[in-house]
Design an enzyme around this catalytic site. Sequence first.
Site, PDB file in Angstrom:
ATOM      1  N   CYS A 118      -5.757   1.193   4.271  1.00  0.00           N
ATOM      2  CA  CYS A 118      -4.641   1.155   3.324  1.00  0.00           C
ATOM      3  C   CYS A 118      -3.549   2.140   3.711  1.00  0.00           C
ATOM      4  O   CYS A 118      -2.483   2.153   3.116  1.00  0.00           O
ATOM      5  CB  CYS A 118      -5.137   1.444   1.921  1.00  0.00           C
ATOM      6  SG  CYS A 118      -6.067   2.969   1.791  1.00  0.00           S
ATOM      7  N   CYS A 132      -8.394  -3.034  -4.154  1.00  0.00           N
ATOM      8  CA  CYS A 132      -7.643  -3.837  -5.126  1.00  0.00           C
ATOM      9  C   CYS A 132      -8.159  -5.275  -5.130  1.00  0.00           C
ATOM     10  O   CYS A 132      -8.584  -5.799  -4.096  1.00  0.00           O
ATOM     11  CB  CYS A 132      -6.169  -3.853  -4.751  1.00  0.00           C
ATOM     12  SG  CYS A 132      -5.383  -2.242  -4.811  1.00  0.00           S
ATOM     13  N   CYS A 147       0.833  -1.213   0.000  1.00  0.00           N
ATOM     14  CA  CYS A 147       0.000   0.000   0.000  1.00  0.00           C
ATOM     15  C   CYS A 147       0.863   1.257   0.000  1.00  0.00           C
ATOM     16  O   CYS A 147       0.515   2.252  -0.640  1.00  0.00           O
ATOM     17  CB  CYS A 147      -0.920   0.013   1.214  1.00  0.00           C
ATOM     18  SG  CYS A 147      -2.440  -0.932   1.027  1.00  0.00           S
TER      19      CYS A 147
HETATM   20  S1  SF4 Z   1      -4.870  -2.834  -1.289  1.00  0.00           S
HETATM   21 FE1  SF4 Z   1      -3.637  -4.725  -1.528  1.00  0.00          FE
HETATM   22  S2  SF4 Z   1      -2.950  -4.812  -3.661  1.00  0.00           S
HETATM   23 FE2  SF4 Z   1      -3.732  -2.730  -3.256  1.00  0.00          FE
HETATM   24  S3  SF4 Z   1      -1.934  -1.575  -2.761  1.00  0.00           S
HETATM   25 FE3  SF4 Z   1      -2.758  -2.283  -0.798  1.00  0.00          FE
HETATM   26  S4  SF4 Z   1      -1.808  -4.282  -0.370  1.00  0.00           S
HETATM   27 FE4  SF4 Z   1      -1.369  -3.730  -2.533  1.00  0.00          FE
END
Ligand code: SF4
Length: 226
Positions: free
Chosen positions: A222, A196, A114
Amino acid sequence: MNTALDQLAAQLEEWDPLDILRWADKTYGVGLVLASSFGAEDMVLVDMWIQVNPHPTIFYLDTGLLFTETYQLIRRVEQHYRVQTIRVATSLTLEEQAGHYGEALWSTNPDHCCTLRKVQPLQQYLADKTAWITGIRRDQTVQRRHAAVIAYDARYHLIKINPLVRWNERDVFRYLVRHQVPYNPLHDCGYPSIGCMPCTHAIKPGDDPRSGRWAGQEKTECGLHL
Ligand code: SF4
Protein backbone atom coordinates in the site's frame (compact mmCIF):
# COMPACT_ATOMS: atom_id res chain seq x y z
CA MET A 1 28.42 2.14 6.30
CA ASN A 2 27.73 0.30 9.53
CA THR A 3 25.99 2.87 11.70
CA ALA A 4 25.18 2.62 15.39
CA LEU A 5 21.60 1.84 14.36
CA ASP A 6 22.79 -1.03 12.16
CA GLN A 7 24.76 -2.41 15.09
CA LEU A 8 21.73 -2.09 17.32
CA ALA A 9 19.61 -3.87 14.69
CA ALA A 10 22.12 -6.72 14.61
CA GLN A 11 21.94 -6.97 18.38
CA LEU A 12 18.13 -6.90 18.51
CA GLU A 13 17.95 -9.49 15.75
CA GLU A 14 18.57 -12.18 18.36
CA TRP A 15 15.95 -10.91 20.78
CA ASP A 16 12.49 -12.23 21.42
CA PRO A 17 9.74 -9.86 20.13
CA LEU A 18 8.47 -9.28 23.66
CA ASP A 19 11.94 -8.18 24.78
CA ILE A 20 12.23 -5.91 21.75
CA LEU A 21 8.93 -4.27 22.72
CA ARG A 22 10.02 -3.96 26.33
CA TRP A 23 13.22 -2.27 25.22
CA ALA A 24 11.41 0.00 22.75
CA ASP A 25 8.83 1.05 25.32
CA LYS A 26 11.55 1.99 27.77
CA THR A 27 13.67 3.73 25.16
CA TYR A 28 11.05 5.76 23.28
CA GLY A 29 8.35 6.23 25.93
CA VAL A 30 5.34 8.28 24.92
CA GLY A 31 6.77 8.92 21.45
CA LEU A 32 6.35 5.25 20.58
CA VAL A 33 3.22 4.17 18.66
CA LEU A 34 1.95 0.92 17.16
CA ALA A 35 0.43 0.95 13.69
CA SER A 36 -2.26 -1.69 13.66
CA SER A 37 -4.43 -2.97 10.86
CA PHE A 38 -5.70 -5.50 13.40
CA GLY A 39 -4.40 -8.27 11.20
CA ALA A 40 -2.87 -11.35 12.82
CA GLU A 41 0.64 -9.92 13.27
CA ASP A 42 -0.68 -6.70 14.74
CA MET A 43 -2.81 -8.62 17.20
CA VAL A 44 0.33 -10.39 18.42
CA LEU A 45 1.98 -7.01 18.94
CA VAL A 46 -1.05 -5.53 20.68
CA ASP A 47 -1.13 -8.49 23.06
CA MET A 48 2.60 -8.33 23.72
CA TRP A 49 2.89 -4.59 24.15
CA ILE A 50 0.05 -4.53 26.66
CA GLN A 51 2.02 -7.01 28.76
CA VAL A 52 4.78 -4.41 28.91
CA ASN A 53 2.69 -1.24 29.04
CA PRO A 54 -1.02 -1.21 29.98
CA HIS A 55 -1.48 2.12 28.19
CA PRO A 56 0.06 1.66 24.74
CA THR A 57 -0.60 4.05 21.88
CA ILE A 58 -2.27 1.97 19.19
CA PHE A 59 -3.52 3.64 16.04
CA TYR A 60 -5.14 2.43 12.86
CA LEU A 61 -5.66 3.91 9.45
CA ASP A 62 -9.36 4.08 8.74
CA THR A 63 -9.76 4.35 4.98
CA GLY A 64 -13.53 4.14 5.34
CA LEU A 65 -13.31 0.90 3.37
CA LEU A 66 -12.39 -1.64 6.02
CA PHE A 67 -14.36 -4.84 6.48
CA THR A 68 -17.20 -4.90 9.00
CA GLU A 69 -15.29 -7.70 10.74
CA THR A 70 -12.30 -5.37 11.16
CA TYR A 71 -14.37 -2.59 12.70
CA GLN A 72 -15.97 -5.15 15.01
CA LEU A 73 -12.54 -6.46 16.01
CA ILE A 74 -11.36 -2.96 16.88
CA ARG A 75 -14.26 -2.57 19.32
CA ARG A 76 -13.56 -6.04 20.70
CA VAL A 77 -9.87 -5.25 21.23
CA GLU A 78 -10.79 -2.08 23.08
CA GLN A 79 -13.08 -3.99 25.41
CA HIS A 80 -10.81 -7.01 25.83
CA TYR A 81 -7.68 -5.02 26.65
CA ARG A 82 -9.41 -1.94 28.05
CA VAL A 83 -7.56 0.38 25.73
CA GLN A 84 -8.65 3.21 23.49
CA THR A 85 -7.35 2.97 19.94
CA ILE A 86 -6.68 6.03 17.80
CA ARG A 87 -8.44 6.40 14.47
CA VAL A 88 -6.31 8.11 11.82
CA ALA A 89 -8.08 9.08 8.61
CA THR A 90 -8.13 11.54 5.77
CA SER A 91 -10.74 14.29 5.86
CA LEU A 92 -11.48 13.49 2.21
CA THR A 93 -14.76 11.58 2.17
CA LEU A 94 -15.32 8.76 -0.29
CA GLU A 95 -17.89 10.92 -2.06
CA GLU A 96 -15.42 13.79 -2.39
CA GLN A 97 -12.76 11.40 -3.64
CA ALA A 98 -15.15 10.08 -6.29
CA GLY A 99 -16.04 13.63 -7.28
CA HIS A 100 -12.40 14.70 -7.65
CA TYR A 101 -10.85 11.55 -9.10
CA GLY A 102 -13.70 9.42 -10.40
CA GLU A 103 -15.60 6.46 -9.02
CA ALA A 104 -13.68 3.51 -7.53
CA LEU A 105 -10.22 5.10 -7.57
CA TRP A 106 -8.96 1.86 -6.03
CA SER A 107 -9.62 0.21 -9.40
CA THR A 108 -8.37 2.93 -11.71
CA ASN A 109 -5.38 4.17 -9.70
CA PRO A 110 -4.84 2.22 -6.46
CA ASP A 111 -1.51 3.92 -5.76
CA HIS A 112 -3.19 7.29 -5.69
CA CYS A 113 -6.03 5.92 -3.58
CA CYS A 114 -3.53 4.51 -1.05
CA THR A 115 -1.64 7.80 -1.03
CA LEU A 116 -4.77 9.76 -0.25
CA ARG A 117 -6.35 7.39 2.23
CA LYS A 118 -3.31 5.82 3.91
CA VAL A 119 0.07 7.40 3.24
CA GLN A 120 -0.82 11.06 3.71
CA PRO A 121 -2.80 10.55 6.94
CA LEU A 122 0.05 8.39 8.24
CA GLN A 123 2.62 11.07 7.41
CA GLN A 124 0.60 13.64 9.33
CA TYR A 125 0.08 11.36 12.31
CA LEU A 126 3.72 10.31 12.59
CA ALA A 127 5.08 13.84 12.22
CA ASP A 128 5.48 14.38 15.97
CA LYS A 129 6.28 10.77 16.98
CA THR A 130 9.74 9.36 17.66
CA ALA A 131 9.28 5.69 16.77
CA TRP A 132 6.63 3.43 15.29
CA ILE A 133 6.12 -0.30 15.58
CA THR A 134 4.84 -2.37 12.69
CA GLY A 135 3.99 -6.03 12.20
CA ILE A 136 5.84 -6.63 8.94
CA ARG A 137 7.58 -9.97 8.39
CA ARG A 138 10.43 -10.64 6.01
CA ASP A 139 8.67 -13.54 4.33
CA GLN A 140 5.60 -11.51 3.34
CA THR A 141 6.88 -9.74 0.21
CA VAL A 142 10.08 -9.25 -1.77
CA GLN A 143 10.19 -5.64 -0.60
CA ARG A 144 10.17 -6.76 3.05
CA ARG A 145 12.86 -9.41 2.65
CA HIS A 146 15.63 -7.22 4.07
CA ALA A 147 13.61 -5.40 6.72
CA ALA A 148 15.60 -4.84 9.91
CA VAL A 149 14.32 -5.13 13.46
CA ILE A 150 15.06 -1.43 13.81
CA ALA A 151 15.95 1.21 11.24
CA TYR A 152 15.59 4.88 10.51
CA ASP A 153 12.49 5.44 8.42
CA ALA A 154 13.54 8.22 6.08
CA ARG A 155 10.11 8.49 4.55
CA TYR A 156 8.39 9.41 7.81
CA HIS A 157 11.45 10.74 9.65
CA LEU A 158 11.40 8.53 12.73
CA ILE A 159 12.61 5.16 13.99
CA LYS A 160 10.79 2.08 12.73
CA ILE A 161 10.69 -1.09 14.82
CA ASN A 162 9.63 -4.44 13.38
CA PRO A 163 9.68 -7.00 16.22
CA LEU A 164 8.24 -9.84 14.12
CA VAL A 165 10.53 -9.69 11.09
CA ARG A 166 11.93 -13.17 11.77
CA TRP A 167 8.55 -14.80 12.38
CA ASN A 168 6.50 -16.71 9.83
CA GLU A 169 2.75 -17.15 9.55
CA ARG A 170 2.81 -20.29 11.67
CA ASP A 171 4.63 -18.48 14.50
CA VAL A 172 1.97 -15.78 14.42
CA PHE A 173 -1.04 -18.09 14.61
CA ARG A 174 0.63 -20.31 17.16
CA TYR A 175 0.96 -17.26 19.40
CA LEU A 176 -2.64 -16.15 18.82
CA VAL A 177 -4.01 -19.57 19.70
CA ARG A 178 -1.71 -20.18 22.64
CA HIS A 179 -2.50 -16.81 24.21
CA GLN A 180 -6.18 -16.78 23.20
CA VAL A 181 -5.77 -13.47 21.44
CA PRO A 182 -8.85 -12.15 19.62
CA TYR A 183 -8.32 -12.02 15.85
CA ASN A 184 -10.19 -11.19 12.69
CA PRO A 185 -12.53 -14.10 11.75
CA LEU A 186 -11.74 -13.44 8.09
CA HIS A 187 -8.38 -15.13 8.68
CA ASP A 188 -10.32 -18.39 9.01
CA CYS A 189 -12.14 -17.74 5.72
CA GLY A 190 -9.19 -17.56 3.33
CA TYR A 191 -7.95 -14.04 4.09
CA PRO A 192 -4.37 -14.26 5.39
CA SER A 193 -3.88 -10.55 4.75
CA ILE A 194 -6.74 -8.13 5.38
CA GLY A 195 -6.90 -4.57 4.11
CA CYS A 196 -9.63 -2.56 2.44
CA MET A 197 -12.69 -4.37 1.12
CA PRO A 198 -12.28 -3.47 -2.56
CA CYS A 199 -8.64 -4.59 -2.61
CA THR A 200 -8.75 -7.76 -0.50
CA HIS A 201 -9.96 -11.13 -1.67
CA ALA A 202 -9.97 -14.64 -0.24
CA ILE A 203 -7.32 -17.01 -1.56
CA LYS A 204 -7.17 -20.75 -2.03
CA PRO A 205 -4.98 -23.05 0.10
CA GLY A 206 -1.43 -23.02 -1.24
CA ASP A 207 -1.71 -19.59 -2.91
CA ASP A 208 0.76 -16.84 -2.09
CA PRO A 209 -0.63 -15.33 1.14
CA ARG A 210 -0.35 -11.80 -0.31
CA SER A 211 -2.07 -12.71 -3.59
CA GLY A 212 -5.45 -11.70 -2.18
CA ARG A 213 -4.32 -8.08 -1.98
CA TRP A 214 -4.79 -5.97 -5.15
CA ALA A 215 -5.44 -9.18 -7.10
CA GLY A 216 -4.80 -8.83 -10.82
CA GLN A 217 -2.60 -5.75 -10.36
CA GLU A 218 1.16 -5.28 -10.08
CA LYS A 219 0.69 -3.62 -6.73
CA THR A 220 1.78 -5.62 -3.65
CA GLU A 221 2.24 -2.87 -1.07
CA CYS A 222 0.00 0.00 0.00
CA GLY A 223 3.05 2.25 0.15
CA LEU A 224 3.27 2.49 3.92
CA HIS A 225 6.37 0.33 4.15
CA LEU A 226 8.25 1.23 0.97
S1 SF4 B 1 -6.07 -0.61 -0.19
FE1 SF4 B 1 -7.44 -0.16 -1.94
S2 SF4 B 1 -9.22 0.93 -1.13
FE2 SF4 B 1 -7.63 0.92 0.47
S3 SF4 B 1 -6.61 2.84 0.21
FE3 SF4 B 1 -5.43 1.37 -1.00
S4 SF4 B 1 -6.32 1.37 -3.07
FE4 SF4 B 1 -7.74 2.48 -1.69
